[in-house]
Design an enzyme around this catalytic site. Structure first.
Site, short mmCIF file in Angstrom:
data_model
loop_
_atom_site.label_atom_id
_atom_site.label_comp_id
_atom_site.label_asym_id
_atom_site.label_seq_id
_atom_site.Cartn_x
_atom_site.Cartn_y
_atom_site.Cartn_z
N ARG A 55 -19.58 -10.99 11.82
CA ARG A 55 -20.04 -11.15 10.44
C ARG A 55 -18.94 -11.61 9.49
O ARG A 55 -19.15 -12.54 8.69
CB ARG A 55 -20.61 -9.82 9.90
CG ARG A 55 -22.01 -9.52 10.34
CD ARG A 55 -22.18 -8.03 10.53
NE ARG A 55 -21.43 -7.64 11.71
CZ ARG A 55 -21.93 -7.68 12.94
NH1 ARG A 55 -23.17 -8.02 13.13
NH2 ARG A 55 -21.19 -7.36 14.00
N THR A 56 -17.81 -10.95 9.51
CA THR A 56 -16.79 -11.25 8.50
C THR A 56 -16.31 -12.69 8.64
O THR A 56 -16.29 -13.46 7.67
CB THR A 56 -15.61 -10.27 8.62
OG1 THR A 56 -16.14 -8.94 8.63
CG2 THR A 56 -14.64 -10.42 7.47
N ARG A 105 -7.93 -11.26 9.33
CA ARG A 105 -8.18 -9.93 9.92
C ARG A 105 -7.09 -9.68 10.95
O ARG A 105 -6.72 -10.58 11.72
CB ARG A 105 -9.55 -9.87 10.60
CG ARG A 105 -9.73 -8.55 11.38
CD ARG A 105 -11.10 -8.36 11.93
NE ARG A 105 -12.04 -8.01 10.88
CZ ARG A 105 -13.31 -7.65 11.10
NH1 ARG A 105 -13.77 -7.61 12.35
NH2 ARG A 105 -14.11 -7.33 10.11
N HIS A 133 -11.12 -2.81 4.12
CA HIS A 133 -12.00 -3.96 4.42
C HIS A 133 -12.68 -4.32 3.09
O HIS A 133 -13.87 -4.12 2.90
CB HIS A 133 -13.01 -3.52 5.48
CG HIS A 133 -13.77 -4.64 6.13
ND1 HIS A 133 -13.70 -5.95 5.71
CD2 HIS A 133 -14.62 -4.63 7.20
CE1 HIS A 133 -14.48 -6.69 6.51
NE2 HIS A 133 -15.05 -5.90 7.40
N1 CP Z 1 -18.97 -5.53 9.38
C1 CP Z 1 -18.03 -6.22 10.04
O1 CP Z 1 -16.84 -6.22 9.65
O2 CP Z 1 -18.49 -6.89 11.12
P1 CP Z 1 -17.61 -7.81 12.06
O3 CP Z 1 -16.61 -6.91 12.76
O4 CP Z 1 -18.57 -8.46 13.00
O5 CP Z 1 -16.88 -8.79 11.20
#
Ligand code: CP
Length: 306
Positions: A55-56, A105, A133
């Site tokens: 997602r991020t 990240r 986050h």
């Molecule tokens: N919510 C979230 O950070 O999802 P991802 O780890 O898939 O980015």
């Protein structure tokens, strides 16, 4: 007048004022209602993911492209010269000399703050270890405002891994500016860290430590579920705590009509699939809102006025 986030690093939620959080939420709402395609025209943004993400990373990259910008980057630090021993400081010095902003990240707590000290352009933290986050918190705030009509005076339960769950740390800190009441529902070994509870105590914010998910559900407007992060435990420890808090559809029979279930995702087994079909499920809309919140953040960091 320049917006207060223009050219700022986005590292940690405690760096934000209440007004800045509200500005991002309001801008995300405007961009969801009336999409813009020009706000990043001519900008190149680096997307540097040293740790897995769906997602991020993809919502940041979607946001950049939908706003008219260009994205470069990597989804695995093992494909970079970090593998040859290059320091994060040198890597960021180089990438920031190519781009207008760096989204990053990294598995180490504090990595985004360190990167910001060596970057010529704004750094946006996409998650650093178990620490912060902030862009997840901004999309969570936008989702809460969208589903409840306000951010003030809400009751929220955070459930599951509150020790390592960086999303619940950031979100608790943000909502502590909005006079909310918190229920922390977790096994003892995964309790909310002392430093977060101490921050709440110092500011006179009320919270309840709870062990029963069923007892808490009827009392809240938002039920924020989290995944037990298997990757942060050895296998024996994980087996002891696995499956302690699983949300089932029938547990929602006594929920408030306005109550929404949120989850930063990915989920494993902590929300049964049957919950998806209840009017309380909001986690997929929450994930979709990641695009609008991240568009808002990028637009505000890279434009004097939006
Ligand atoms: N919510 C979230 O950070 O999802 P991802 O780890 O898939 O980015």
């Amino acid at each position: 007048m320049a917006n207060p986030l223009y050219r700022k690093h986005i590292i940690s939620i405690p760096d934000f004022t209440r007004e800045e959080l509200e500005l991002v939420v309001e801008t995300a709402g405007r961009l969801k209602a009336a999409p813009r395609h020009d706000l990043l025209a001519g900008k190149v943004v680096a997307s540097c993911f040293f740790e897995p993400s769906t997602r991020t990373r993809l919502s940041f990259e979607t946001s950049i492209q939908r706003l008219g910008g260009t994205v470069i980057g990597f989804a695995d630090g093992a494909n970079t010269s970090a593998k040859k021993g290059e320091t994060l400081a040198d890597t960021i010095r180089i990438i920031s000399s190519y781009t207008d902003a760096v989204v990053m990240r990294h598995p180490q707590e504090g990595a985004a703050r360190l990167a910001s000290e060596f970057s010529a352009v704004p750094v946006i933290n996409g998650g650093d270890g178990a620490n912060q986050h902030p862009s997840q918190t901004l999309l969570d705030l936008f989702t809460i405002k969208e589903s409840q009509g306000r951010l003030e005076n809400l009751a929220l339960a955070f459930v599951g891994d509150l020790k390592y769950g960086r999303t619940v740390h950031s979100l608790t800190q943000a909502l502590s500016l909005f006079n909310c009441h918190f229920y922390f529902v977790a096994p003892e070994v995964l309790a909310m860290p002392d430093y977060i509870c101490e921050e709440l105590d110092e500011r006179g914010i009320s919270y309840t430590l709870a062990s029963s998910l069923e007892e808490v559900i009827p009392q809240v407007d938002i039920l924020y579920m989290t995944r037990i992060q298997r990757e942060r435990f050895d296998e024996a420890e994980f087996k002891q705590i696995q499956g302690q808090y699983i949300l089932k559809a029938e547990m929602l029979n006594h929920a408030r009509p306005n109550m929404k279930v949120m989850h930063p995702l990915p989920r494993v087994d902590e929300i049964e699939v049957a919950v998806d079909d209840t009017p309380h499920a909001y986690y997929f809309e929450q994930a979709r809102n990641g695009v609008f919140a991240r568009q808002a953040l990028l637009a505000l960091v890279l434009n004097e006025t939006v």
